[in-house]
Design a protein around this motif. Structure first.
Motif, PDB file in Angstrom:
ATOM      1  N   ARG A   1       0.794  -1.281  -0.086  1.00  8.71           N
ATOM      2  CA  ARG A   1       0.060  -0.115   0.071  1.00  8.71           C
ATOM      3  C   ARG A   1       0.837   1.132  -0.182  1.00  8.71           C
ATOM      4  O   ARG A   1       0.561   2.474  -0.697  1.00  8.71           O
ATOM      5  CB  ARG A   1      -1.015   0.045   1.172  1.00  8.71           C
ATOM      6  CG  ARG A   1      -1.705   1.316   1.616  1.00  8.71           C
ATOM      7  CD  ARG A   1      -2.591   1.594   0.440  1.00  8.71           C
ATOM      8  NE  ARG A   1      -3.526   2.881   0.585  1.00  8.71           N
ATOM      9  CZ  ARG A   1      -2.679   4.020   0.177  1.00  8.71           C
ATOM     10  NH1 ARG A   1      -1.511   4.013  -0.276  1.00  8.71           N
ATOM     11  NH2 ARG A   1      -3.484   5.213   0.147  1.00  8.71           N
ATOM     12  N   LEU A   2       1.801   1.241   0.657  1.00  5.38           N
ATOM     13  CA  LEU A   2       2.894   2.492   0.848  1.00  5.38           C
ATOM     14  C   LEU A   2       3.385   2.578  -0.568  1.00  5.38           C
ATOM     15  O   LEU A   2       3.479   3.768  -0.787  1.00  5.38           O
ATOM     16  CB  LEU A   2       3.887   2.410   1.885  1.00  5.38           C
ATOM     17  CG  LEU A   2       3.327   2.448   3.234  1.00  5.38           C
ATOM     18  CD1 LEU A   2       4.464   2.171   4.471  1.00  5.38           C
ATOM     19  CD2 LEU A   2       2.781   3.894   3.550  1.00  5.38           C
ATOM     20  N   ALA A   3       3.839   1.521  -0.982  1.00  5.90           N
ATOM     21  CA  ALA A   3       4.632   1.524  -2.325  1.00  5.90           C
ATOM     22  C   ALA A   3       3.787   2.173  -3.379  1.00  5.90           C
ATOM     23  O   ALA A   3       4.076   2.766  -4.315  1.00  5.90           O
ATOM     24  CB  ALA A   3       5.034   0.169  -2.448  1.00  5.90           C
ATOM     25  N   ASP A   4       2.505   1.824  -3.668  1.00  6.65           N
ATOM     26  CA  ASP A   4       1.398   2.326  -4.439  1.00  6.65           C
ATOM     27  C   ASP A   4       1.273   3.682  -4.169  1.00  6.65           C
ATOM     28  O   ASP A   4       1.181   4.298  -5.259  1.00  6.65           O
ATOM     29  CB  ASP A   4       0.365   1.445  -4.183  1.00  6.65           C
ATOM     30  CG  ASP A   4       0.185  -0.063  -4.699  1.00  6.65           C
ATOM     31  OD1 ASP A   4       1.327  -0.376  -5.404  1.00  6.65           O
ATOM     32  OD2 ASP A   4      -0.733  -0.659  -4.386  1.00  6.65           O
ATOM     33  N   GLY A   5       1.034   3.988  -3.041  1.00  5.76           N
ATOM     34  CA  GLY A   5       0.859   5.472  -2.608  1.00  5.76           C
ATOM     35  C   GLY A   5       2.219   6.337  -3.049  1.00  5.76           C
ATOM     36  O   GLY A   5       2.152   7.341  -3.843  1.00  5.76           O
TER      37      GLY A   5
END
Ligand code: ADP
Length: 285
Positions: A123-127
């Motif tokens: 999720r952090l990487a996508d963000g």
């Protein structure tokens, strides 16, 4: 890092994340007893003045973490990252982890740190790829080991600990309803807790859905009485120590909810020094 990466790769190739943010979380766990190896793996901590807020919301099941965290995110303009939502999304995707996750969640147990960190890393990487800045984390960290991993990679500015009498928590979870079309969160419980031994009483009106959602309401599969009681027990055993972790670092803001949203929201904004902010934003709108 290698051990955790291998484990995650085995669990689900789609959960293997190669971005910097993700690697930071994985690396930090495997190198917990070793000094930082090189700059590539070291967290890139930014000056707090140059970035958006990085906050955490703690609190028992049913306290309203999701409600208040998502309202604040809309106000401040940061993403609301709820690990419970990430788990439910993974469950609904019927991916390779879903049957394992469904068993754990429906027993009220905690998902393993490895799985939760891989979901959060993704999720952090996508963000990060979308240029997101800042966040409010809701439901993470939930164990001391998760808090230690997070501390090694990200500077958390503030941890808000939402509190409500235990009696109200069970009723709130059992009254929770979600619209399966718009995703809106509602609550049909009418809560009235009597004041006792010097602690004030508290009442909370139901948060009813609009008429068009009425026929589409669903209940979370883990919001049954037995499972909520188990989640509360696990919170006290595994997650309560996380409060002390942040208290001892001077980052914990305790907030006793005085009632439902109408009473609590303005007080929460005051406690966060954001009451002015809301006025300025609505004036500018
Ligand atoms: P709650 O209402 O209990 O706070 P959440 O929606 O935050 O529920 O989480 C739902 C479930 O997802 C939890 O009961 C747990 O199984 C799993 N989960 C969510 N966050 C974590 C976490 N940080 N660590 C382990 N398990 C988690």
């Amino acid at each position: 890092m290698a051990a955790i990466t291998r484990l995650v790769k085995r669990a689900s190739p789609s959960l293997f994340v190669s971005s910097t943010a993700a690697r930071r979380l994985f690396c930090s766990e495997s190198s917990s007893h070793a000094p930082p190896q090189d700059d590539f793996h070291a967290p890139q901590r930014k000056d707090p003045k140059d970035r958006n807020v990085q906050w955490v919301f703690l609190g028992c099941p049913g306290v309203g973490k999701g409600t208040y965290a998502s309202r604040l995110c809309n106000l401040i303009g940061v993403p609301h990252i709820a690990t419970g939502d990430l788990v439910r999304h993974e469950l609904a995707s019927k991916g390779p982890l879903s049957s394992q996750l469904s068993e754990i969640v429906n027993q009220g147990k905690l998902v393993s740190d490895e799985i939760i960190i891989s979901l959060l890393s993704k999720r952090l990487a996508d963000g990060e790829a979308k240029g997101e800045s800042g966040f409010i984390l809701d439901g993470f960290p939930r164990t001391i080991s998760q808090a230690e991993i997070l501390e090694r990679v990200i500077d958390i500015d503030l941890v808000v600990n939402l509190k409500l009498q235990e009696e109200a928590l069970l009723a709130k979870c059992l009254g929770r309803r979600i619209c399966n079309q718009c995703g809106g969160n509602f609550n049909v419980a009418s809560i009235d807790v009597k004041g006792e031994n010097g602690s004030p009483g508290m009442s909370m009106a139901p948060l009813l859905p609009p008429a068009h959602c009425m026929s589409k309401l669903i209940t979370r599969s883990d919001d049954t009485e037995a499972v909520v009681k188990e989640r509360l027990r696990i919170y006290n055993e595994m997650s309560k120590p996380v409060e002390e972790f942040y208290r001892s670092r001077g980052k914990l803001l305790e907030f006793n909810l005085p009632g439902g949203i109408p009473e609590s929201w303005p007080k929460l904004l005051q406690a966060l020094n954001l009451d002015d902010y809301e006025e300025k934003r609505s004036a500018a709108a």
